[in-house]
Design an enzyme around this catalytic site. Structure first.
Site, PDB file in Angstrom:
ATOM      1  N   SER A  13       0.816  -1.214   0.000  1.00  0.00           N
ATOM      2  CA  SER A  13       0.000   0.000   0.000  1.00  0.00           C
ATOM      3  C   SER A  13       0.849   1.263   0.000  1.00  0.00           C
ATOM      4  CB  SER A  13      -0.921   0.012   1.227  1.00  0.00           C
ATOM      5  OG  SER A  13      -0.144   0.009   2.416  1.00  0.00           O
ATOM      6  N   CYS A  76       2.934  -7.262   2.049  1.00  0.00           N
ATOM      7  CA  CYS A  76       2.005  -6.649   2.989  1.00  0.00           C
ATOM      8  C   CYS A  76       1.241  -7.768   3.676  1.00  0.00           C
ATOM      9  CB  CYS A  76       1.052  -5.718   2.249  1.00  0.00           C
ATOM     10  SG  CYS A  76      -0.336  -5.134   3.249  1.00  0.00           S
ATOM     11  N   ASN A  77       1.285  -7.797   4.988  1.00  0.00           N
ATOM     12  CA  ASN A  77       0.577  -8.831   5.739  1.00  0.00           C
ATOM     13  C   ASN A  77      -0.936  -8.710   5.592  1.00  0.00           C
ATOM     14  OD1 ASN A  77       2.568 -10.378   7.879  1.00  0.00           O
ATOM     15  ND2 ASN A  77       3.324  -8.360   7.332  1.00  0.00           N
ATOM     16  N   THR A  78      -1.448  -7.477   5.599  1.00  0.00           N
ATOM     17  CA  THR A  78      -2.895  -7.281   5.547  1.00  0.00           C
ATOM     18  C   THR A  78      -3.490  -7.827   4.264  1.00  0.00           C
ATOM     19  OG1 THR A  78      -2.775  -5.312   6.957  1.00  0.00           O
ATOM     20  CG2 THR A  78      -4.745  -5.571   5.610  1.00  0.00           C
ATOM     21  N   CYS A 180       3.461  -6.504  10.073  1.00  0.00           N
ATOM     22  CA  CYS A 180       3.218  -5.474   9.059  1.00  0.00           C
ATOM     23  C   CYS A 180       4.567  -5.049   8.503  1.00  0.00           C
ATOM     24  CB  CYS A 180       2.483  -4.280   9.672  1.00  0.00           C
ATOM     25  SG  CYS A 180       2.316  -2.866   8.555  1.00  0.00           S
ATOM     26  N   THR A 181       4.685  -4.989   7.192  1.00  0.00           N
ATOM     27  CA  THR A 181       5.987  -4.676   6.591  1.00  0.00           C
ATOM     28  C   THR A 181       6.429  -3.247   6.884  1.00  0.00           C
ATOM     29  OG1 THR A 181       4.936  -4.094   4.467  1.00  0.00           O
ATOM     30  CG2 THR A 181       5.682  -6.376   4.751  1.00  0.00           C
ATOM     31  N   HIS A 182       5.497  -2.347   7.140  1.00  0.00           N
ATOM     32  CA  HIS A 182       5.875  -0.975   7.503  1.00  0.00           C
ATOM     33  C   HIS A 182       6.697  -0.935   8.786  1.00  0.00           C
ATOM     34  CE1 HIS A 182       2.945   0.441   4.507  1.00  0.00           C
ATOM     35  NE2 HIS A 182       3.459   1.648   4.660  1.00  0.00           N
TER      36      HIS A 182
END
Length: 261
Positions: A13, A76-78, A180-182
């Site tokens: 994202s 992205c995990n989500t 979460c990759t962020h």
């Protein structure tokens, strides 16, 4: 005109997946990478699984008109837990999943999984809680906004970290799993604040990519002899915060291609 060389698409994202791009590229050289930051739909953590599935399908159809896609990495995990096993492409799809129970080093640890609300509400994570010996989950969406938007969100990120620290101390957590990759952009900050180590799953993602494309880590070097060097590329899905994203393109040596239209 379509690019005849296969490319690896890395999808998120925003900038969260860039650390995954860098790690994958360091392990699989010689391939061309195309990074897509779906900033129009940021943050994914506030979107429904149905919406995210439609978003992925829409963007992949656009990319298929430009590139021969060799693999898709959902960094992205989500979105990974939202569309897991729902995509049917001719190329492999590699998911970034908060798969705590599959990590042997974490089997007997008291783990805190932090992620977005959508990730934590997924069946995948609920199954992880049931499988793992001692797993607590907590939402940390404020950290995502801090990474993507910067200093204006720092106070919210610090409040979030204070709440996580309370959880760590009161439940005796031994390690934090970054769901979460962020969050990987804040790895040092999180470790310093919570006083326990973090676990991140880039290694698992790259191994799954290598296996799914049926090549060794060094196969990419073969391509360097057969193709002229081609820049790795970066796309957005909305025309906003351009300077912010262009600066990250410079940092990660990506050619900014503008918007996917």
């Amino acid at each position: 005109m379509k690019n005849f060389k296969e490319v690896i698409i890395i999808f998120d994202s925003g900038i969260g997946g860039l650390s995954y791009f860098k790690y994958i590229k360091s392990r699989i050289g010689g391939c061309q990478y195309v990074y897509v930051a779906d900033n129009k739909n940021f943050p994914y953590g506030e979107k429904s699984p149905e919406y995210l599935l439609e978003a992925v399908l829409f963007l992949i159809e656009k990319l298929k008109k430009i590139y021969n896609i060799g693999a898709l990495v959902l960094a992205c995990n989500t979105i990974s837990v939202s569309v897991y096993n729902k995509l049917n492409f001719v190329f492999p799809v590699v998911y970034t999943l908060p798969d705590v129970s599959s990590v042997s080093d974490l089997v007997l640890k008291r783990v805190l999984l932090i992620a977005t609300n959508t990730t934590l509400e997924s069946k995948f994570v609920k199954d992880q809680v049931n499988i793992h010996n001692d797993l607590i989950v907590k939402a940390a969406g404020e950290l995502v906004n801090f990474v993507e938007y910067g200093e204006n969100y720092k106070k919210y990120a610090l409040r979030c970290l204070e709440a996580l620290k309370f959880e760590v101390v009161n439940t005796g957590r031994e390690i934090v799993f970054l769901g979460c990759t962020h969050y990987l952009h804040l790895k040092v900050m999180i470790e310093d604040f919570l006083k326990i180590p973090v676990y991140e799953n880039r290694e698992l993602v790259v191994k799954n990519l290598i296996r799914s494309m049926n090549f060794s880590e060094h196969k990419g070097n073969y391509y360097k002899n057969d193709f002229d060097f081609v820049d790795d590329e970066f796309y957005l899905t909305e025309n906003k915060n351009l300077t912010f994203y262009q600066n990250f393109c410079k940092k990660y040596n990506l050619r900014f291609k503008g918007m996917i239209v």
